[in-house]
Enzyme design. Structure first.
Site, short mmCIF file in Angstrom:
data_model
loop_
_atom_site.label_atom_id
_atom_site.label_comp_id
_atom_site.label_asym_id
_atom_site.label_seq_id
_atom_site.Cartn_x
_atom_site.Cartn_y
_atom_site.Cartn_z
N SER A 79 -26.18 7.98 -55.14
CA SER A 79 -25.58 6.84 -54.46
C SER A 79 -26.52 6.30 -53.38
O SER A 79 -27.65 5.91 -53.68
CB SER A 79 -24.20 7.24 -53.92
OG SER A 79 -23.41 6.11 -53.62
N HIS A 213 -17.53 8.21 -60.01
CA HIS A 213 -18.71 8.02 -59.17
C HIS A 213 -19.20 9.35 -58.61
O HIS A 213 -20.41 9.61 -58.56
CB HIS A 213 -18.39 7.05 -58.03
CG HIS A 213 -19.56 6.76 -57.15
ND1 HIS A 213 -20.68 6.09 -57.59
CD2 HIS A 213 -19.81 7.07 -55.85
CE1 HIS A 213 -21.56 5.99 -56.61
NE2 HIS A 213 -21.06 6.58 -55.54
#
Length: 237
Positions: A79, A213
């Site tokens: 990320s 995610h």
């Protein structure tokens, strides 16, 4: 035998302890984990979090240079950490320091728009709610008032840097870039992750791993196996 180093960059708000836990479990067979610690957390809690990408990369470079001097080195980030790893990789490439590969997990390619989360505009409750909605993950520390106050300054700083980020260069890196993405990632699409491959030399690819995610939180073993396979492939060349 040559040591393969995996230089690991944490996601927003997280610290090197994330990867030290992987190290204690001996999850990787083909690499020595080298966790990167961003200022403002864990043993660097006394230092203020970085307010810009340039400042953050400068903080990461000394460890990156030392690690690359010790043996073949791959950079991995998840990320926000993927973007920091990319900018660090660009600096290393500019200094002609050899790197094996960049592995960018759970992030849109650097030249694509970053999500706006209101890091500098919202009160704590609104900010935390936005993070949960965007990431689809509820960090346990955010539910503990004392831990939340320790975590929030670094999380706000990281996401503020992310919101204002623009790549310093579009120059292709002289080594492959592999993108990793959860099959059900609600924050990053495959169309946003796949262009990472264009950021480097031949040999990059997009690899999908089951989950959202934060796909590795429930079970890190599939990620560890993927990293091991990529590192073993680099070692064979």
């Amino acid at each position: 035998m040559t040591t393969n180093n995996l230089l690991c960059f944490p996601y927003a708000g997280a610290g090197a302890g994330l990867f030290r836990a992987w190290e204690r479990r001996r999850l990787l067979r083909h690499a020595r984990l080298v966790p990167v610690q961003f200022p403002g957390r864990e043993e660097l809690f006394g230092r203020p979090p970085c307010a810009s990408m340039a400042e953050l990369v400068e903080a990461c470079l000394p460890l990156a240079r030392r690690t690359a001097a010790e043996g073949p080195t791959t950079l991995f980030g998840h990320s926000f950490g993927a973007i920091v790893a990319y900018e660090t990789a660009q600096r290393l490439a500019a200094e002609r320091i050899p790197i094996e590969r960049l592995i960018a997990s759970g992030a849109a390619a650097p030249w694509l728009p970053r999500p706006h989360i209101g890091a500098d505009e919202l009160n704590d409750d609104e900010f935390v709610a936005n993070v949960r909605d965007l990431v689809g993950y509820d960090h346990p520390a955010l539910n503990d008032p004392e831990l939340r106050q320790l975590l929030l300054p670094s999380l706000r700083a990281d996401l503020g840097v992310n919101e204002n980020y623009e790549p310093t260069t579009r120059a292709a890196l002289p080594f492959p870039v592999t993108a990793l993405l959860g099959t059900d990632d609600e924050m990053v699409s495959a169309n946003e992750a796949e262009p990472w491959v264009q950021a480097g030399a031949k040999g990059g690819e997009l690899i999908r791993l089951r989950g959202s995610h934060m796909y590795f939180v429930a079970d890190v073993r599939p990620l560890a196996a993927t990293l091991d396979a990529l590192l073993a492939r680099s070692s064979a060349h």
